[in-house]
Design a protein around this motif. Sequence first.
Motif, short mmCIF file in Angstrom:
data_model
loop_
_atom_site.label_atom_id
_atom_site.label_comp_id
_atom_site.label_asym_id
_atom_site.label_seq_id
_atom_site.Cartn_x
_atom_site.Cartn_y
_atom_site.Cartn_z
N GLY A 22 0.77 -1.66 -0.23
CA GLY A 22 0.55 -0.25 -0.04
C GLY A 22 0.63 1.17 -0.04
O GLY A 22 -0.09 2.24 0.51
N TYR A 23 1.97 1.03 -0.44
CA TYR A 23 3.03 1.97 -0.23
C TYR A 23 2.39 3.10 -1.87
O TYR A 23 2.30 2.62 -2.85
CB TYR A 23 4.64 2.05 -0.19
N SER A 24 2.79 4.28 -1.39
CA SER A 24 3.43 5.03 -2.73
C SER A 24 4.43 5.12 -3.50
O SER A 24 5.72 4.66 -2.56
CB SER A 24 3.16 6.15 -3.19
N GLN A 25 4.78 5.67 -4.51
CA GLN A 25 6.63 5.67 -5.09
C GLN A 25 7.14 5.81 -4.27
O GLN A 25 8.00 6.17 -4.30
CB GLN A 25 5.98 5.84 -6.51
N HIS A 35 15.46 8.69 -5.26
CA HIS A 35 14.29 9.69 -5.48
C HIS A 35 13.06 8.78 -6.44
O HIS A 35 13.15 8.05 -6.60
CB HIS A 35 15.21 10.62 -6.78
N ARG A 36 12.57 9.49 -6.12
CA ARG A 36 10.78 9.04 -6.42
C ARG A 36 10.77 9.25 -8.01
O ARG A 36 10.31 8.22 -8.47
CB ARG A 36 9.73 10.42 -5.92
N ASN A 37 11.56 9.50 -8.58
CA ASN A 37 12.06 9.53 -10.25
C ASN A 37 12.96 8.38 -10.33
O ASN A 37 12.27 7.53 -11.41
CB ASN A 37 12.34 10.24 -10.93
N TYR A 38 13.25 8.06 -9.52
CA TYR A 38 14.10 7.16 -9.77
C TYR A 38 13.66 6.32 -10.04
O TYR A 38 13.38 4.38 -10.66
CB TYR A 38 15.40 6.70 -9.26
N VAL A 39 12.65 5.85 -8.55
CA VAL A 39 11.91 4.59 -8.41
C VAL A 39 11.45 4.17 -9.17
O VAL A 39 10.94 3.46 -9.85
CB VAL A 39 11.46 4.59 -6.83
N GLY A 40 10.11 4.92 -9.94
CA GLY A 40 9.43 5.44 -11.23
C GLY A 40 9.82 4.83 -11.85
O GLY A 40 9.13 3.21 -12.74
N GLY A 41 10.76 4.76 -12.69
CA GLY A 41 11.77 4.26 -14.00
C GLY A 41 12.59 2.83 -13.53
O GLY A 41 12.48 2.19 -14.49
N GLY A 45 11.66 -0.18 -15.72
CA GLY A 45 12.40 -1.15 -16.42
C GLY A 45 13.78 -0.45 -17.10
O GLY A 45 13.74 -0.53 -18.19
N GLU A 46 13.15 0.65 -16.66
CA GLU A 46 13.78 2.14 -17.98
C GLU A 46 15.96 1.82 -16.51
O GLU A 46 16.41 3.15 -17.81
CB GLU A 46 13.13 3.00 -17.39
N ARG A 47 15.70 1.70 -15.72
CA ARG A 47 16.77 1.79 -14.59
C ARG A 47 17.56 0.23 -14.76
O ARG A 47 16.86 -0.55 -13.86
CB ARG A 47 16.51 2.19 -13.62
N ASN A 48 18.39 0.47 -15.48
CA ASN A 48 19.46 -0.60 -14.90
C ASN A 48 20.27 -0.50 -13.38
O ASN A 48 21.56 0.14 -12.91
CB ASN A 48 20.63 -0.37 -15.76
N ILE A 49 19.27 -1.02 -12.90
CA ILE A 49 19.34 -0.66 -11.13
C ILE A 49 20.25 -1.46 -10.48
O ILE A 49 20.84 -2.79 -11.34
CB ILE A 49 18.55 -0.92 -10.03
N ALA A 50 21.94 -1.10 -9.96
CA ALA A 50 22.70 -1.66 -9.49
C ALA A 50 22.80 -2.20 -8.02
O ALA A 50 21.81 -1.64 -6.99
CB ALA A 50 23.95 -0.52 -9.24
#
Lengths: 73, 73
Positions: A22-25, A35-41, A45-50
């Motif tokens: 039940g969390y928002s981004q 950052h919120r934008n990072y989590v959205g990305g 599937g737009e971020r090759n997260i490390a």
Amino acid sequence: MPASSNLTLFGKTVRRLREELGYSQEELAERAGLHRNYVGGVERGERNIALDNIVKLAKALSVRSRDLFQSLP
Amino acid sequence: MPASSNLTLFGKTVRRLREELGYSQEELAERAGLHRNYVGGVERGERNIALDNIVKLAKALSVRSRDLFQSLP
């Protein structure tokens, strides 16, 4: 960065777990120290997260990091 | 990049699995399509490896990506 299918699968798992809690981004981002934008990305599937950020997200979602890979090869 | 304990734990798992298979770092790197120096850095916990390369390493080690996180939180 163009989305790879693995990034997309990872992002869908993050989104599903976040919604189950039940969390928002924004709330997830705050809990993870990202950052919120990072989590959205990441969810799209737009971020090759490390690795370090994978561990932060898992902790904020109250799962183990390995659980975020459940739908990946 | 300074080593975090999570990167170190991940690197140790990669090294153990590689040695169980009897691969050199160079052989693993070739199978994964990565540079030998990069694989060495990952094993020493010096690289904050990203998702796409995690999946490549797992495939080259004949395990699932989640198995590389077995010793991480």
